[in-house]
Motif scaffolding. Sequence first.
Motif, PDB file in Angstrom:
ATOM      1  N   GLY A   1      53.086  34.231  38.769  1.00 59.07           N
ATOM      2  CA  GLY A   1      54.507  34.360  38.856  1.00 59.07           C
ATOM      3  C   GLY A   1      55.377  33.325  39.383  1.00 59.07           C
ATOM      4  O   GLY A   1      56.795  33.457  38.902  1.00 59.07           O
ATOM      5  N   ALA A   2      55.513  32.407  40.606  1.00 57.65           N
ATOM      6  CA  ALA A   2      56.344  31.980  41.529  1.00 57.65           C
ATOM      7  C   ALA A   2      57.009  30.068  40.837  1.00 57.65           C
ATOM      8  O   ALA A   2      57.289  29.522  40.969  1.00 57.65           O
ATOM      9  N   GLY A   3      55.557  30.306  38.954  1.00 49.20           N
ATOM     10  CA  GLY A   3      55.856  29.538  38.608  1.00 49.20           C
ATOM     11  C   GLY A   3      55.186  27.688  39.253  1.00 49.20           C
ATOM     12  O   GLY A   3      54.800  26.866  38.882  1.00 49.20           O
ATOM     13  N   VAL A   4      53.857  28.279  39.931  1.00 49.84           N
ATOM     14  CA  VAL A   4      53.271  27.439  40.210  1.00 49.84           C
ATOM     15  C   VAL A   4      52.496  27.188  39.763  1.00 49.84           C
ATOM     16  O   VAL A   4      51.152  27.881  39.452  1.00 49.84           O
ATOM     17  N   PRO A   5      52.539  25.608  38.826  1.00 49.06           N
ATOM     18  CA  PRO A   5      50.617  25.381  38.200  1.00 49.06           C
ATOM     19  C   PRO A   5      49.005  25.578  38.550  1.00 49.06           C
ATOM     20  O   PRO A   5      49.275  25.542  39.355  1.00 49.06           O
ATOM     21  N   VAL A   6      48.529  26.471  38.155  1.00 51.83           N
ATOM     22  CA  VAL A   6      47.477  26.532  38.058  1.00 51.83           C
ATOM     23  C   VAL A   6      46.341  26.519  37.278  1.00 51.83           C
ATOM     24  O   VAL A   6      46.846  26.871  35.420  1.00 51.83           O
ATOM     25  N   THR A   7      45.194  26.732  37.621  1.00 52.46           N
ATOM     26  CA  THR A   7      44.384  26.606  36.202  1.00 52.46           C
ATOM     27  C   THR A   7      43.588  28.092  36.307  1.00 52.46           C
ATOM     28  O   THR A   7      44.543  29.193  36.352  1.00 52.46           O
ATOM     29  N   GLU A   8      44.146  27.586  34.847  1.00 52.18           N
ATOM     30  CA  GLU A   8      43.563  29.140  33.495  1.00 52.18           C
ATOM     31  C   GLU A   8      42.868  30.083  34.866  1.00 52.18           C
ATOM     32  O   GLU A   8      41.318  29.696  34.833  1.00 52.18           O
ATOM     33  N   PHE A   9      42.779  31.319  34.762  1.00 50.58           N
ATOM     34  CA  PHE A   9      41.917  31.709  34.778  1.00 50.58           C
ATOM     35  C   PHE A   9      42.180  34.085  34.287  1.00 50.58           C
ATOM     36  O   PHE A   9      42.724  33.736  33.495  1.00 50.58           O
ATOM     37  N   LEU A  10      40.606  34.349  33.891  1.00 44.24           N
ATOM     38  CA  LEU A  10      40.842  35.902  34.016  1.00 44.24           C
ATOM     39  C   LEU A  10      39.890  36.376  34.414  1.00 44.24           C
ATOM     40  O   LEU A  10      39.130  35.704  34.912  1.00 44.24           O
ATOM     41  N   ALA A  11      40.370  38.207  35.348  1.00 47.40           N
ATOM     42  CA  ALA A  11      39.462  38.849  35.710  1.00 47.40           C
ATOM     43  C   ALA A  11      38.750  39.254  34.733  1.00 47.40           C
ATOM     44  O   ALA A  11      38.231  39.028  33.506  1.00 47.40           O
ATOM     45  N   VAL A  12      37.357  39.839  35.444  1.00 50.69           N
ATOM     46  CA  VAL A  12      35.890  39.647  34.419  1.00 50.69           C
ATOM     47  C   VAL A  12      35.047  40.905  35.481  1.00 50.69           C
ATOM     48  O   VAL A  12      35.051  40.721  36.787  1.00 50.69           O
ATOM     49  N   SER A  13      34.985  42.068  34.969  1.00 54.02           N
ATOM     50  CA  SER A  13      34.297  42.893  35.486  1.00 54.02           C
ATOM     51  C   SER A  13      33.325  44.271  34.195  1.00 54.02           C
ATOM     52  O   SER A  13      33.066  44.771  34.766  1.00 54.02           O
ATOM     53  N   SER A  14      33.328  43.069  33.022  1.00 50.86           N
ATOM     54  CA  SER A  14      32.788  43.658  32.207  1.00 50.86           C
ATOM     55  C   SER A  14      31.998  42.344  31.814  1.00 50.86           C
ATOM     56  O   SER A  14      32.664  41.471  31.578  1.00 50.86           O
ATOM     57  N   GLN A  15      30.977  42.953  30.836  1.00 47.21           N
ATOM     58  CA  GLN A  15      30.384  42.135  29.116  1.00 47.21           C
ATOM     59  C   GLN A  15      32.095  42.065  28.624  1.00 47.21           C
ATOM     60  O   GLN A  15      31.843  40.268  28.554  1.00 47.21           O
ATOM     61  N   HIS A  16      32.329  42.605  27.909  1.00 46.06           N
ATOM     62  CA  HIS A  16      33.100  42.863  27.476  1.00 46.06           C
ATOM     63  C   HIS A  16      34.556  41.435  27.778  1.00 46.06           C
ATOM     64  O   HIS A  16      34.452  40.171  27.297  1.00 46.06           O
ATOM     65  N   ASP A  17      34.427  41.103  29.004  1.00 46.76           N
ATOM     66  CA  ASP A  17      34.879  39.870  29.889  1.00 46.76           C
ATOM     67  C   ASP A  17      34.400  39.273  29.986  1.00 46.76           C
ATOM     68  O   ASP A  17      35.413  38.088  29.931  1.00 46.76           O
ATOM     69  N   LEU A  18      33.444  39.108  29.856  1.00 45.31           N
ATOM     70  CA  LEU A  18      32.386  37.394  29.201  1.00 45.31           C
ATOM     71  C   LEU A  18      32.657  36.994  28.298  1.00 45.31           C
ATOM     72  O   LEU A  18      33.383  35.983  28.205  1.00 45.31           O
ATOM     73  N   ASP A  19      32.835  38.133  27.338  1.00 39.73           N
ATOM     74  CA  ASP A  19      33.013  37.826  26.292  1.00 39.73           C
ATOM     75  C   ASP A  19      34.130  36.661  25.925  1.00 39.73           C
ATOM     76  O   ASP A  19      33.827  35.710  25.693  1.00 39.73           O
ATOM     77  N   GLU A  20      34.909  37.424  26.740  1.00 36.05           N
ATOM     78  CA  GLU A  20      36.986  36.636  26.364  1.00 36.05           C
ATOM     79  C   GLU A  20      36.821  35.453  27.161  1.00 36.05           C
ATOM     80  O   GLU A  20      37.291  34.566  26.751  1.00 36.05           O
ATOM     81  N   ALA A  21      36.245  35.277  28.354  1.00 40.37           N
ATOM     82  CA  ALA A  21      36.085  34.699  29.002  1.00 40.37           C
ATOM     83  C   ALA A  21      35.631  33.224  28.323  1.00 40.37           C
ATOM     84  O   ALA A  21      35.960  32.103  28.415  1.00 40.37           O
ATOM     85  N   MET A  22      34.497  33.414  27.793  1.00 37.71           N
ATOM     86  CA  MET A  22      33.357  32.079  26.791  1.00 37.71           C
ATOM     87  C   MET A  22      34.708  31.831  26.024  1.00 37.71           C
ATOM     88  O   MET A  22      34.862  30.748  25.457  1.00 37.71           O
TER      89      MET A  22
END
Length: 382
Positions: free
Chosen positions: A115-136
């Motif tokens: 949010g402050a404009g600092v480049p970071v590695t791409e990320f995603l919160a995972v709390s379910s199988q659906h989130d894991l599928d989305e991350a993959m």
Amino acid sequence: MTYPHWPITIGILGGGQLALMLARSASQLGMATLVLDPAPSCPAGASAKHGQGHWTDAEALADFAKGADVITVENEFVEAESLARLEQLGHTVLPSSGTMRLVQDKLVQKQTLRGAGVPVTEFLAVSSQHDLDEAMRMFGFPIILKKRTLGYDGTGNFTVSTPADIWSGVRRLGGFEAGLYAEKWCPFSKELAVIVTRGRQGQTVLYPVTETRQHEHVCSDVLVPCQITPQEAEAAAQMALRSVEAVSGVGSFGIELFQLPDGNLVLNEMSPRVHNSGHYTLEACDCSQFENHIRAVCGLPLGSTRLRSAAAMVNVLAKSTGTGYPCGMAEAMAIPGASVHFYGKLRASPGRKMGHVTALGASATSALETAKLAAAQISFKE
């Protein structure tokens, strides 16, 4: 800033090796230190008054704080709620509870920095199988699963190479209930680090960019100066500075960066404390990261970060489980140019940081050879 008395007494939450080196730097300035740590014995107890207790214990926390003029932390595991409790009692706490809320949860940290404009590695919160599928789907493989809190030295990371590995990673990290997120694999060419010290009024000093090298997710070596161009070094320094400013940090912060093959940078992780990548500053800089942290949280002028010499630092890592009794210390100390630091931990376990060796030299490479030779002499009784 003028204090009504001297020595100033600094309270440190956590009693590990970072607190030990902070206490030694405070002592150099004629200051006293208190540490609060749940263990009956801790490394910092050799140089500070040790109160046994946990920062989640409101009574122990309040008793500890009564004797301190300013309170700081040696690790990011001290919950922001405990710091806020101290602030509500009228104590000065730096970094503040607000800063720690933004940093100690690594998912929140990444969101804040992005949010402050600092480049970071791409990320995603995972709390379910659906989130894991989305991350993959989003990241492909490999994927890095990480704990949002309480992960260090690789214990909070798991590399997922194939879909078949993903549930092994979730279980290894404690399940979804532990709080997890996923990162896209970053094909870096170098791992860099910068120590930034920021004072109460926003004044800042930056230490030279270092190259860090890892072994099994634990930092093994640090070299300074780093073999990058002046333009790349300036970009790394500015990214580190923006990161600390984004969370209103006060004190010395460790900023870890990935340099990509094309020379661009992304931020890997921020630590709201003095950092392993800055241990070399004790011998190699005019004012160490530890002394500057003390100066910053006390509202005192910040010291020079001038690099006196090329340097290298090697962590002394235990290879097996056993006592903390070191063998080979005399042999290590006999290596010309090696500065041996031993933390006094009572137990050794594979990969645990038991000490470090710093060496100065005509180049970082020659200094590394000296430091490695000394570190190789040390082992621990099983």
